[in-house]
Motif scaffolding. Structure first.
Motif, PDB file in Angstrom:
ATOM      1  N   UNK A 426      67.227  34.420  43.515  1.00  0.00           N
ATOM      2  CA  UNK A 426      67.426  35.799  43.972  1.00  0.00           C
ATOM      3  C   UNK A 426      68.598  36.450  43.236  1.00  0.00           C
ATOM      4  N   UNK A 427      69.664  35.688  43.001  1.00  0.00           N
ATOM      5  CA  UNK A 427      70.799  36.223  42.241  1.00  0.00           C
ATOM      6  C   UNK A 427      70.405  36.541  40.807  1.00  0.00           C
ATOM      7  N   UNK A 428      69.541  35.696  40.221  1.00  0.00           N
ATOM      8  CA  UNK A 428      69.049  35.991  38.873  1.00  0.00           C
ATOM      9  C   UNK A 428      68.295  37.317  38.872  1.00  0.00           C
ATOM     10  N   UNK A 429      67.507  37.548  39.938  1.00  0.00           N
ATOM     11  CA  UNK A 429      66.829  38.837  40.063  1.00  0.00           C
ATOM     12  C   UNK A 429      67.813  39.982  40.155  1.00  0.00           C
ATOM     13  N   UNK A 430      68.898  39.790  40.922  1.00  0.00           N
ATOM     14  CA  UNK A 430      69.934  40.825  41.007  1.00  0.00           C
ATOM     15  C   UNK A 430      70.586  41.038  39.645  1.00  0.00           C
ATOM     16  N   UNK A 431      70.789  39.932  38.903  1.00  0.00           N
ATOM     17  CA  UNK A 431      71.354  40.059  37.566  1.00  0.00           C
ATOM     18  C   UNK A 431      70.457  40.861  36.657  1.00  0.00           C
ATOM     19  N   UNK A 432      69.162  40.558  36.705  1.00  0.00           N
ATOM     20  CA  UNK A 432      68.197  41.326  35.911  1.00  0.00           C
ATOM     21  C   UNK A 432      68.271  42.809  36.286  1.00  0.00           C
ATOM     22  N   UNK A 433      68.428  43.073  37.578  1.00  0.00           N
ATOM     23  CA  UNK A 433      68.429  44.457  38.038  1.00  0.00           C
ATOM     24  C   UNK A 433      69.766  45.166  37.854  1.00  0.00           C
ATOM     25  N   UNK A 434      70.792  44.468  37.319  1.00  0.00           N
ATOM     26  CA  UNK A 434      71.990  45.212  36.913  1.00  0.00           C
ATOM     27  C   UNK A 434      71.648  46.181  35.788  1.00  0.00           C
ATOM     28  N   UNK A 435      70.559  45.893  35.090  1.00  0.00           N
ATOM     29  CA  UNK A 435      70.125  46.760  33.989  1.00  0.00           C
ATOM     30  C   UNK A 435      69.029  47.738  34.419  1.00  0.00           C
ATOM     31  N   UNK A 436      68.758  47.829  35.741  1.00  0.00           N
ATOM     32  CA  UNK A 436      67.606  48.627  36.180  1.00  0.00           C
ATOM     33  C   UNK A 436      67.749  50.099  35.811  1.00  0.00           C
ATOM     34  N   UNK A 437      68.977  50.618  35.803  1.00  0.00           N
ATOM     35  CA  UNK A 437      69.158  52.018  35.428  1.00  0.00           C
ATOM     36  C   UNK A 437      68.684  52.283  34.009  1.00  0.00           C
ATOM     37  N   UNK A 438      69.006  51.365  33.094  1.00  0.00           N
ATOM     38  CA  UNK A 438      68.570  51.499  31.704  1.00  0.00           C
ATOM     39  C   UNK A 438      67.066  51.274  31.602  1.00  0.00           C
ATOM     40  N   UNK A 439      66.552  50.336  32.410  1.00  0.00           N
ATOM     41  CA  UNK A 439      65.114  50.040  32.388  1.00  0.00           C
ATOM     42  C   UNK A 439      64.311  51.271  32.814  1.00  0.00           C
ATOM     43  N   UNK A 440      64.752  51.939  33.883  1.00  0.00           N
ATOM     44  CA  UNK A 440      64.062  53.157  34.332  1.00  0.00           C
ATOM     45  C   UNK A 440      64.130  54.235  33.255  1.00  0.00           C
ATOM     46  N   UNK A 441      65.284  54.350  32.604  1.00  0.00           N
ATOM     47  CA  UNK A 441      65.418  55.336  31.532  1.00  0.00           C
ATOM     48  C   UNK A 441      64.445  55.043  30.399  1.00  0.00           C
ATOM     49  N   UNK A 442      64.287  53.760  30.068  1.00  0.00           N
ATOM     50  CA  UNK A 442      63.339  53.379  29.026  1.00  0.00           C
ATOM     51  C   UNK A 442      61.912  53.750  29.415  1.00  0.00           C
ATOM     52  N   UNK A 443      61.578  53.523  30.681  1.00  0.00           N
ATOM     53  CA  UNK A 443      60.211  53.807  31.111  1.00  0.00           C
ATOM     54  C   UNK A 443      59.931  55.309  31.102  1.00  0.00           C
ATOM     55  N   UNK A 444      60.844  56.101  31.625  1.00  0.00           N
ATOM     56  CA  UNK A 444      60.630  57.550  31.684  1.00  0.00           C
ATOM     57  C   UNK A 444      60.574  58.157  30.294  1.00  0.00           C
ATOM     58  N   UNK A 445      61.264  57.545  29.350  1.00  0.00           N
ATOM     59  CA  UNK A 445      61.230  58.010  27.959  1.00  0.00           C
ATOM     60  C   UNK A 445      59.786  58.143  27.473  1.00  0.00           C
ATOM     61  N   UNK A 446      58.913  57.206  27.884  1.00  0.00           N
ATOM     62  CA  UNK A 446      57.529  57.182  27.403  1.00  0.00           C
ATOM     63  C   UNK A 446      56.735  58.420  27.773  1.00  0.00           C
ATOM     64  N   UNK A 447      56.538  58.710  29.074  1.00  0.00           N
ATOM     65  CA  UNK A 447      55.744  59.885  29.440  1.00  0.00           C
ATOM     66  C   UNK A 447      56.371  61.201  29.037  1.00  0.00           C
ATOM     67  N   UNK A 448      57.707  61.281  29.016  1.00  0.00           N
ATOM     68  CA  UNK A 448      58.349  62.529  28.601  1.00  0.00           C
ATOM     69  C   UNK A 448      58.043  62.816  27.135  1.00  0.00           C
ATOM     70  N   UNK A 449      58.166  61.798  26.270  1.00  0.00           N
ATOM     71  CA  UNK A 449      57.883  62.005  24.842  1.00  0.00           C
ATOM     72  C   UNK A 449      56.391  62.247  24.616  1.00  0.00           C
ATOM     73  N   UNK A 450      55.540  61.579  25.402  1.00  0.00           N
ATOM     74  CA  UNK A 450      54.090  61.781  25.307  1.00  0.00           C
ATOM     75  C   UNK A 450      53.738  63.222  25.670  1.00  0.00           C
ATOM     76  N   UNK A 451      54.277  63.700  26.771  1.00  0.00           N
ATOM     77  CA  UNK A 451      54.041  65.086  27.185  1.00  0.00           C
ATOM     78  C   UNK A 451      54.581  66.080  26.163  1.00  0.00           C
ATOM     79  N   UNK A 452      55.741  65.747  25.591  1.00  0.00           N
ATOM     80  CA  UNK A 452      56.345  66.656  24.607  1.00  0.00           C
ATOM     81  C   UNK A 452      55.418  66.836  23.409  1.00  0.00           C
TER      82      UNK A 452
END
Length: 766
Positions: A426-452
């Motif tokens: 579970x702590x490893x999962x929390x460690x992975x999710x310390x980067x969740x803000x960047x991960x969400x930014x990476x994901x949103x980058x896709x549809x925004x650029x596609x729509x653009x």
């Protein structure tokens, strides 16, 4: 009940303040994104249509899901437990669902305003860097909001309920996961129905570009990117955040007592700083690839997160497990808690980085596997489909192996202690999710650029063909290709969080069963032993494993089939418009965009119920029908089949999409060639793979785990005591099975009716 000391309460209160600060940072980033110019009048007109369609869809979806949430809220009161905890759990369910909906709506709202700004930026000076910055910071807003709301919700529950917080947070995680699954399925059906319909009629039958304004499905396609990829994935990653925290807090309390309850919150609070750092330092330098800049920002922020988590462990945790107040037996563990906790967090962060690299390798436009898929277009659509399937299967094995290796590594850190190893997972999962803000930014980058790219193509003057416009179009095409890869990466990381959270929830599930069994004064017949047995050699437990794996396949099939039916309706409608309004092809008539958006909305909302009911009621049927042991097997089968299926679907779809980009950039004859037509077919096969069924498996796994965790005490109460009410138990199982499979049967009947209607309306393709 476990009480928290003054120091721990102060730390949790500070964490709540950090969560609020994250939301303030999100507001500042949002203001920066909206400060950019929103392009020409033509761009704004198209963007307005996308905004209206996306808002209308999500509003109707939330009204549909509100009734379902109220029903579940009431059912949670029927589960065993202390009165205050039961009330808190039910309220937390609504809060978790509300936060998940809010994150999804925010992701959609900002994305449909950022897309036009990225399109406008591409036409200006330094268009590549500016466009990438807008798209990534749009995701940064959503990422900071995910961290802020998830952390704030968990911290407030801990402050109010103290030692009972993990039980209350079960409702919080369940609400977030359930709503995310519905948003993922509904949004995925919408976006891929429109995308497949637009490609098949526009690109294959009419021979016009992907985002040609003459195609009636283009606006619906752009709407779908936002309600599926932005809203759906944002809600999905939020529920990953919430559920992983729930598992960590439940196990932390059992293993480390007070410190174990607070430390996961400390680790995820560090993620707020990591997210902000990652968003601010991600900048495209000159003509470099946007993916290179994003990867650089991710890796730098991940290293900083690992260092800060290690410092926090040594500052907060004692140097011996004997000094902690956990209830789990750790008498044989002699390792330093600070060291093993730091290394577990590091394992999670390293896992995210490796998955980022592996997924990029299998789906990137410059990678050997994707170029192989593109090369098979020379021999037709069949070989494109076969090669993409091969890439998906192979990548699933490697990625699943990497996740398995991470879990084994954590088990070795625990020195053989099962309970400690589950907490470290579970702590490893929390460690992975310390980067969740960047991960969400990476994901949103896709549809925004596609729509653009779509907005730019639809707003161009058809008579213009100068070098400046060609450069802007190439910039947006490149950003779109990067977005395809980042979306595949985030799907891989999301399924990794699902596996880690589900593995940790096994411990939570076992803890709930043990506590329930301990409260039973008399035990029933020998049959009870088989219902409680977790041994894989037990036939009934193996039946649970098989049913769990089968549920993943059935869920995926239902989601893909739903896209097939909805896409068929779109194909028929777009063909009708071209047939009845020939002026569309000569730009003399405007397509009826609204009709296609309306069809997508109705079909997706109608179709999302079946897979959702299957996910919610299948564990209930297995648990009450076969017992808690077979239900554990059911969860194991779900995780094993789910991780392989999700990665296979996501990576094969990503490879097909980027193989199409490679051909469209001029390889093997370029646009309009037979090779191009073959890759378009491959892409349409991959669309529901990577954007509907694959991503939906992530919340599916966690929904079924949380349902099992919530019902476990009730299953024990109705099966173990000598005077157990087996009639009621079997009755509940039969009703749950009837609801789950009744929904599947109704889906089949609906499919037959739609097939008949489409056959009657079919017109031969020219």
């Amino acid at each position: 009940m476990l009480t928290l000391g003054a120091d721990s309460i102060t730390i949790v209160a500070v964490i709540a303040v950090i969560a609020l600060a994250s939301l303030v940072c999100a507001a500042v980033l949002r203001k920066q994104v909206l400060a950019y110019g929103d392009g020409t009048a033509a761009m704004q007109d198209i963007a307005r249509g996308v905004q209206e369609g996306a808002s209308a869809y999500l509003s109707r979806q939330f009204r549909t899901l509100a009734l379902f949430a109220v029903v579940v809220f009431g059912l949670l009161f029927l589960l065993p437990g202390d009165g205050d905890v039961r009330i808190g759990r039910s309220i937390a369910f609504l809060v978790g669902a509300g936060f998940s909906a809010a994150i999804g709506y925010l992701g959609m709202w900002l994305a449909v305003r950022a897309n036009v700004r990225v399109a406008a930026a591409a036409t200006g000076p330094d268009g590549r860097a500016t466009g990438a910055r807008i798209a990534f910071r749009t995701g940064g807003v959503v990422g900071m909001s995910v961290v802020g709301l998830g952390l704030f919700g968990a911290a407030v529950v801990v402050l109010i309920y103290r030692g009972d917080a993990p039980a209350v947070l079960e409702g919080f995680g369940f609400g977030a996961a359930l709503l995310a699954m519905f948003m993922r399925v509904g949004g995925g059906i919408f976006t891929k129905a429109a995308d497949v319909g637009a490609d098949l009629v526009g690109k294959v039958e009419q021979g016009i570009p992907e985002d040609d304004p003459r195609n009636a499905a283009t606006i619906a396609d752009n709407v779908g990117d936002n309600v599926g990829d932005c809203a759906g994935m944002a809600a999905d990653l939020f529920e990953s955040y919430a559920v992983t925290l729930v598992a960590a807090l439940i196990l932390g309390k059992a293993v480390m007592g007070e410190q174990g309850l607070v430390f996961p919150l400390v680790v995820t609070a560090i993620g707020a700083f990591v997210a902000l750092l990652g968003v601010l330092i991600t900048r495209v330098r000159g003509t470099e690839s946007g993916l290179r800049a994003i990867n650089r920002g991710f890796y730098i922020s991940a290293v900083v997160g690992a260092v800060l988590a290690g410092l926090a462990a040594f500052a907060y945790l004692p140097d011996s497990f004997a000094a902690m107040g956990g209830t789990a037996d750790l008498s044989g563990v002699t390792s330093d808690p600070r060291v093993v906790a730091s290394l577990a967090v590091l394992v999670g962060i390293v896992l995210a980085g490796i998955i980022l690299w592996v997924t990029g390798y299998f789906t990137g436009t410059d990678s050997k596997p994707t170029r192989h898929v593109a090369a098979t277009s020379k021999t037709g659509a069949a070989t494109v489909v076969l090669s993409g399937i091969g890439v998906g299967f192979e990548s699933a094995v490697y990625t699943a192996g990497i996740i398995a290796a991470a879990i084994c590594g954590v088990f070795l850190l625990a020195g053989g202690s099962i309970w400690l190893s589950l907490f470290l997972v579970a702590l490893a999962g929390c460690g992975l999710l310390t980067t969740v803000g960047v991960i969400v930014a990476m994901d949103t980058f896709g549809p925004v650029s596609d729509n653009a790219q779509g907005i730019y193509e639809m707003s161009r003057d058809v008579s213009a063909n100068d070098a400046e416009e060609g450069e802007a179009a190439q910039i947006l095409t490149d950003l779109d290709a990067v977005g395809n890869t980042t979306k595949a990466i985030t799907k891989g990381i999301a399924i990794a969080t699902a596996v880690l959270a589900a593995t940790a929830l096994f411990g939570s599930y076992a803890d709930a069963v043990e506590k329930a069994v301990a409260e039973v004064t008399t035990v029933g017949s020998g049959l009870v032993g088989s219902m409680l047995s977790y041994e894989i050699i037990s036939p009934v437990t193996l039946v649970g494993v098989i049913l769990g794996a089968a549920t993943v396949f059935l869920f995926s099939g239902l989601a893909i089939d739903a896209v097939t039916r909805a896409a068929g309706a779109i194909v028929m409608e777009v063909r009708r418009q071209f047939r009845e309004h020939p002026g569309i092809m000569t730009y003399e008539e405007r397509p009826e965009y609204g009709r296609v958006v309306d069809i997508c909305t109705k079909d997706s909302l109608r179709e999302l119920a079946t897979p959702g009911l299957l996910a919610a009621f299948a564990p209930i049927a297995v648990g009450f029908g076969l017992g808690v042991g077979p239900l554990a097997g059911f969860l194991a089968g779900t995780i094993g089949a789910g991780v392989l299926m999700a990665i296979f679907l996501a990576n094969s779809g990503g490879a097909w999409d980027n193989a199409k980009k490679i051909v469209e950039d001029g390889a093997y004859g370029g646009k309009g060639s037979e090779a191009h037509a073959a890759t378009v077919i491959g892409d349409t096969v991959g669309d529901p793979f990577k954007d509907t069924a694959g991503p939906a498996i992530n919340p599916l796994i966690k929904v079924m785990n949380l349902v099992s965790l919530l019902i476990a005490p009730a299953v024990v109460m109705l099966s173990v005591p000598a005077d157990a009410n087996h009639t009621l138990r079997i009755g509940i199982a039969l009703v749950a099975a009837a609801i789950a499979f009744g929904a599947v049967v109704l889906s089949r009947l609906r499919a037959a009716r739609v097939d008949a209607e489409q056959s009657a309306d079919a017109v031969p393709v020219r």
